[in-house]
Design a protein around this motif. Structure first.
Motif, PDB file in Angstrom:
ATOM      1  N   ASP A 194       0.809  -1.213   0.000  1.00  0.00           N
ATOM      2  CA  ASP A 194       0.000   0.000   0.000  1.00  0.00           C
ATOM      3  C   ASP A 194       0.847   1.269   0.000  1.00  0.00           C
ATOM      4  OD1 ASP A 194      -2.136  -1.781   0.297  1.00  0.00           O
ATOM      5  OD2 ASP A 194      -2.020  -1.676   2.479  1.00  0.00           O
ATOM      6  N   SER A 195       1.925   1.260   0.770  1.00  0.00           N
ATOM      7  CA  SER A 195       2.761   2.456   0.874  1.00  0.00           C
ATOM      8  C   SER A 195       3.357   2.846  -0.475  1.00  0.00           C
ATOM      9  CB  SER A 195       3.893   2.215   1.877  1.00  0.00           C
ATOM     10  OG  SER A 195       3.386   1.893   3.141  1.00  0.00           O
ATOM     11  N   VAL A 196       3.834   1.851  -1.206  1.00  0.00           N
ATOM     12  CA  VAL A 196       4.421   2.121  -2.523  1.00  0.00           C
ATOM     13  C   VAL A 196       3.357   2.623  -3.491  1.00  0.00           C
ATOM     14  CG1 VAL A 196       5.600   1.092  -4.500  1.00  0.00           C
ATOM     15  CG2 VAL A 196       6.292   0.478  -2.177  1.00  0.00           C
ATOM     16  N   VAL A 197       2.168   2.036  -3.426  1.00  0.00           N
ATOM     17  CA  VAL A 197       1.060   2.505  -4.265  1.00  0.00           C
ATOM     18  C   VAL A 197       0.775   3.970  -3.966  1.00  0.00           C
ATOM     19  CG1 VAL A 197      -1.408   2.273  -4.740  1.00  0.00           C
ATOM     20  CG2 VAL A 197       0.020   0.233  -4.515  1.00  0.00           C
ATOM     21  N   GLY A 198       0.734   4.331  -2.672  1.00  0.00           N
ATOM     22  CA  GLY A 198       0.461   5.709  -2.298  1.00  0.00           C
ATOM     23  C   GLY A 198       1.546   6.664  -2.761  1.00  0.00           C
ATOM     24  N   ILE A 199       2.803   6.241  -2.672  1.00  0.00           N
ATOM     25  CA  ILE A 199       3.916   7.087  -3.112  1.00  0.00           C
ATOM     26  C   ILE A 199       3.839   7.336  -4.615  1.00  0.00           C
ATOM     27  CG2 ILE A 199       6.418   7.137  -3.453  1.00  0.00           C
ATOM     28  CD1 ILE A 199       6.658   5.657  -0.756  1.00  0.00           C
ATOM     29  N   ILE A 200       3.654   6.262  -5.375  1.00  0.00           N
ATOM     30  CA  ILE A 200       3.600   6.405  -6.836  1.00  0.00           C
ATOM     31  C   ILE A 200       2.407   7.245  -7.257  1.00  0.00           C
ATOM     32  CG2 ILE A 200       3.289   5.137  -8.992  1.00  0.00           C
ATOM     33  CD1 ILE A 200       4.852   2.827  -7.711  1.00  0.00           C
ATOM     34  N   ALA A 201       1.243   6.955  -6.664  1.00  0.00           N
ATOM     35  CA  ALA A 201       0.031   7.697  -7.039  1.00  0.00           C
ATOM     36  C   ALA A 201       0.132   9.162  -6.639  1.00  0.00           C
ATOM     37  CB  ALA A 201      -1.193   7.056  -6.383  1.00  0.00           C
ATOM     38  N   GLY A 202       0.673   9.435  -5.444  1.00  0.00           N
ATOM     39  CA  GLY A 202       0.814  10.818  -5.006  1.00  0.00           C
ATOM     40  C   GLY A 202       1.780  11.592  -5.888  1.00  0.00           C
ATOM     41  N   ALA A 203       2.908  10.962  -6.211  1.00  0.00           N
ATOM     42  CA  ALA A 203       3.899  11.622  -7.056  1.00  0.00           C
ATOM     43  C   ALA A 203       3.355  11.873  -8.458  1.00  0.00           C
ATOM     44  CB  ALA A 203       5.161  10.760  -7.131  1.00  0.00           C
ATOM     45  N   ALA A 204       2.722  10.850  -9.032  1.00  0.00           N
ATOM     46  CA  ALA A 204       2.179  10.994 -10.384  1.00  0.00           C
ATOM     47  C   ALA A 204       1.064  12.037 -10.425  1.00  0.00           C
ATOM     48  CB  ALA A 204       1.658   9.647 -10.871  1.00  0.00           C
ATOM     49  N   SER A 205       0.221  12.031  -9.398  1.00  0.00           N
ATOM     50  CA  SER A 205      -0.889  12.997  -9.351  1.00  0.00           C
ATOM     51  C   SER A 205      -0.370  14.420  -9.271  1.00  0.00           C
ATOM     52  CB  SER A 205      -1.790  12.705  -8.143  1.00  0.00           C
ATOM     53  OG  SER A 205      -2.399  11.444  -8.259  1.00  0.00           O
ATOM     54  N   TYR A 206       0.642  14.640  -8.420  1.00  0.00           N
ATOM     55  CA  TYR A 206       1.159  15.994  -8.281  1.00  0.00           C
ATOM     56  C   TYR A 206       1.831  16.461  -9.573  1.00  0.00           C
ATOM     57  CZ  TYR A 206       3.442  20.119  -6.441  1.00  0.00           C
ATOM     58  OH  TYR A 206       3.848  21.409  -6.247  1.00  0.00           O
ATOM     59  N   GLY A 207       2.619  15.564 -10.169  1.00  0.00           N
ATOM     60  CA  GLY A 207       3.258  15.932 -11.422  1.00  0.00           C
ATOM     61  C   GLY A 207       2.242  16.270 -12.494  1.00  0.00           C
ATOM     62  N   ALA A 208       1.180  15.471 -12.580  1.00  0.00           N
ATOM     63  CA  ALA A 208       0.143  15.713 -13.592  1.00  0.00           C
ATOM     64  C   ALA A 208      -0.611  17.010 -13.318  1.00  0.00           C
ATOM     65  CB  ALA A 208      -0.829  14.531 -13.621  1.00  0.00           C
ATOM     66  N   LEU A 209      -0.940  17.258 -12.056  1.00  0.00           N
ATOM     67  CA  LEU A 209      -1.681  18.474 -11.714  1.00  0.00           C
ATOM     68  C   LEU A 209      -0.859  19.723 -11.995  1.00  0.00           C
ATOM     69  CD1 LEU A 209      -3.324  17.300  -8.360  1.00  0.00           C
ATOM     70  CD2 LEU A 209      -4.540  17.896 -10.466  1.00  0.00           C
ATOM     71  N   GLU A 210       0.428  19.680 -11.659  1.00  0.00           N
ATOM     72  CA  GLU A 210       1.273  20.827 -11.934  1.00  0.00           C
ATOM     73  C   GLU A 210       1.479  21.035 -13.433  1.00  0.00           C
ATOM     74  OE1 GLU A 210       3.222  23.240  -9.796  1.00  0.00           O
ATOM     75  OE2 GLU A 210       1.255  22.731  -8.959  1.00  0.00           O
ATOM     76  N   PHE A 211       1.610  19.928 -14.167  1.00  0.00           N
ATOM     77  CA  PHE A 211       1.763  20.036 -15.620  1.00  0.00           C
ATOM     78  C   PHE A 211       0.511  20.648 -16.237  1.00  0.00           C
ATOM     79  CE2 PHE A 211       1.131  18.265 -19.885  1.00  0.00           C
ATOM     80  CZ  PHE A 211       2.301  18.693 -20.511  1.00  0.00           C
ATOM     81  N   ALA A 212      -0.660  20.195 -15.788  1.00  0.00           N
ATOM     82  CA  ALA A 212      -1.918  20.724 -16.319  1.00  0.00           C
ATOM     83  C   ALA A 212      -2.069  22.200 -15.978  1.00  0.00           C
ATOM     84  CB  ALA A 212      -3.088  19.930 -15.750  1.00  0.00           C
ATOM     85  N   ARG A 213      -1.706  22.564 -14.753  1.00  0.00           N
ATOM     86  CA  ARG A 213      -1.832  23.971 -14.356  1.00  0.00           C
ATOM     87  C   ARG A 213      -0.944  24.864 -15.210  1.00  0.00           C
ATOM     88  NH1 ARG A 213       1.092  27.395 -11.424  1.00  0.00           N
ATOM     89  NH2 ARG A 213       2.607  25.818 -10.768  1.00  0.00           N
ATOM     90  N   ARG A 214       0.283  24.416 -15.418  1.00  0.00           N
ATOM     91  CA  ARG A 214       1.210  25.228 -16.195  1.00  0.00           C
ATOM     92  C   ARG A 214       0.855  25.241 -17.674  1.00  0.00           C
ATOM     93  NH1 ARG A 214       7.062  23.637 -13.371  1.00  0.00           N
ATOM     94  NH2 ARG A 214       6.399  24.074 -11.224  1.00  0.00           N
ATOM     95  N   SER A 215       0.284  24.134 -18.140  1.00  0.00           N
ATOM     96  CA  SER A 215      -0.065  24.050 -19.560  1.00  0.00           C
ATOM     97  C   SER A 215      -1.168  25.035 -19.935  1.00  0.00           C
ATOM     98  CB  SER A 215      -0.510  22.626 -19.903  1.00  0.00           C
ATOM     99  OG  SER A 215       0.548  21.715 -19.752  1.00  0.00           O
ATOM    100  N   VAL A 216      -2.106  25.237 -19.022  1.00  0.00           N
ATOM    101  CA  VAL A 216      -3.208  26.156 -19.315  1.00  0.00           C
ATOM    102  C   VAL A 216      -2.895  27.578 -18.861  1.00  0.00           C
ATOM    103  CG1 VAL A 216      -4.927  24.328 -19.226  1.00  0.00           C
ATOM    104  CG2 VAL A 216      -4.380  25.594 -17.145  1.00  0.00           C
TER     105      VAL A 216
END
Length: 441
Positions: A403-425
């Motif tokens: 579970d911990s690894v799932v949370g780390i990967i999902a949290g990291a990927a989510s933040y990267g995607a959210l920041e990319f989307a914010r900067r893209s628009v």
């Protein structure tokens, strides 16, 4: 805020509210002693014994090693940020979650570690009761007072304690395993061929236990490694804890079970104090001192994490906060409530690691710079929530997953995607500064 470091004083500045300046940084040996001495504790031996009891020696030690390698990658990255910046976890959280938003992240973890502090106090009392017949309340009260006094000395005391606690743990563990193997007539071949007798844990669940055991203080590693001379030195100090010290502590507990040294391995795991008693007054006296030194090392580290975290939030000194938290933690311990914490705290492997994942992506990968003006950063909170949700889903729908690894990967990927989307628009995250909505710099 400016403070003067006075290395000759036991109560020198702990830099609760500012980065540790280069003139106050400590040697690699000193910081390694802080981290190396932390995982070398009886509690981890208990967990290691439970894992080996369920998986057997080879599979159990493999799960322990994998969990520790994952911890090194996670905690090492956070330590690198701390060694480079000199910032505590609370200061790191302010940069990523916002000046006001850090209260949620730092306050959450600073409270969680208080639970571990209480657990160690309670464990002190029950360990002495089970091994020597002492009243559990007396042992717990003595432990609570002693551990709080050590904490208020500061980072220097944690270093000194680690230099004593870790070698003593290894020496007494070897003696205990030798006694256990001799009493059971076990050979080295018998120990390595032990296949386990439990069915409660899967391999993935065992890895999760290892990671979850240091999810909180591992995420708050900056409170220790901010004292390092550089990011690389901070990573090197972390390596002595994960995988080295933590693997040794878990493995020793596993070997105690494999040699038949635990009367109830499914519950008591690899606790080995009972193997040291009954062999003369001297060894028994050493065993008593060992309980206080060993569990005191863990308890003091946890209280230090909590005190630095809450002092950063409340803008008060670390030492008064440590005394207050020490009293609260001791009261919790002597009421017996601490005994209910363990399962709940292990579930923090779901909720805590995404916090560190967001910090790593924000400050190490994206290398975002802030002027400290932001009150809240919604992308960080959203990624934390998404990471925790993914780990929770994994926990309940996919038993045996890490579970911990799932949370780390999902949290990291989510933040990267959210920041990319914010900067893209071309948008900036809305913030609230003193009640006025604005945009991040």
């Amino acid at each position: 805020m400016s403070t003067t470091h006075e290395p000759h004083l036991d109560l020198a500045s702990e830099y609760e509210h500012e980065p540790v300046p280069s003139t106050a940084r400590r040697s690699l040996t000193s910081i390694a002693a802080v981290w190396f001495g932390f995982p070398m504790n009886l509690g981890n031996a208990v967990f290691g014994g439970v894992i080996v009891y369920n998986l057997g020696t080879v599979a159990g030690l493999s799960a322990i090693l994998i969990g520790n390698l994952a911890l090194f990658a996670y905690v090492g990255a956070l330590s690198y940020i701390a060694g480079r910046s000199g910032k505590s976890f609370s200061q790191q959280a302010a940069a990523t979650f916002g000046e006001k938003g850090r209260v949620a992240a730092a306050g959450f973890l600073a409270t969680v570690v208080l639970g571990w502090f209480s657990f160690q106090i309670g464990l002190t009392g029950t360990t002495l009761r089970d091994a020597l017949g002492w009243p559990a309340l007396i042992g717990a009260l003595i432990g609570g007072i002693a551990y709080t006094l050590v904490t208020i000395v500061g980072i220097r005391a944690l270093s000194w304690l680690g230099m004593i606690a870790a070698p003593l743990f290894v020496v007494l563990a070897i003696v205990a395993i030798a006694f256990g193997a001799s009493d059971a007539g076990m050979s080295a071949t018998d120990i390595w061929s032990y296949r386990g007798a439990g069915t409660a844990l899967s391999f993935g669940a065992a890895v999760s236990i290892v990671i979850a055991g240091f999810a909180d203080s591992g995420t708050m590693t900056a409170d220790f490694t901010r004292w390092s001379t550089s990011g690389r030195a901070a990573v090197a100090a972390t390596f002595t804890a994960f995988p080295v010290a933590n693997f040794l502590a878990y493995s020793i507990g596993g070997l105690v079970v494999a040699v038949g040294g635990s009367a109830d391995p499914g519950t008591d795991g690899g606790g080995f104090l009972n193997l040291l008693t009954g062999h003369g007054v001297v060894l028994t006296a050493v065993a008593v001192a060992f309980v206080f030194i060993n569990l005191g090392s863990v308890a003091s580290h946890c209280l230090y994490n909590g005190a630095v975290g809450w002092s950063g939030i409340t803008e008060r000194g670390m030492r008064p906060v440590a005394i207050g938290l020490g009293i609260v933690g001791s009261v919790i311990a002597v009421t017996g409530v601490w005994d209910k914490f363990l399962d709940w705290l292990n579930l923090l492997g779901i909720f805590v690691p995404p916090i560190g994942a967001v910090l790593i992506i924000d400050q190490l990968v994206l290398r975002r710079r802030t002027g400290g003006a932001a009150a809240y950063r919604y992308t960080a909170f959203a990624a934390w929530a998404l990471g925790a949700a993914a780990a929770t889903t994994s926990h309940y729908l996919f038993p045996g997953s890490v579970d911990s690894v799932v949370g780390i990967i999902a949290g990291a990927a989510s933040y990267g995607a959210l920041e990319f989307a914010r900067r893209s628009v071309g948008q900036r995250p809305a913030l609230v500064l003193d009640g006025v909505q604005t945009e991040a710099a």
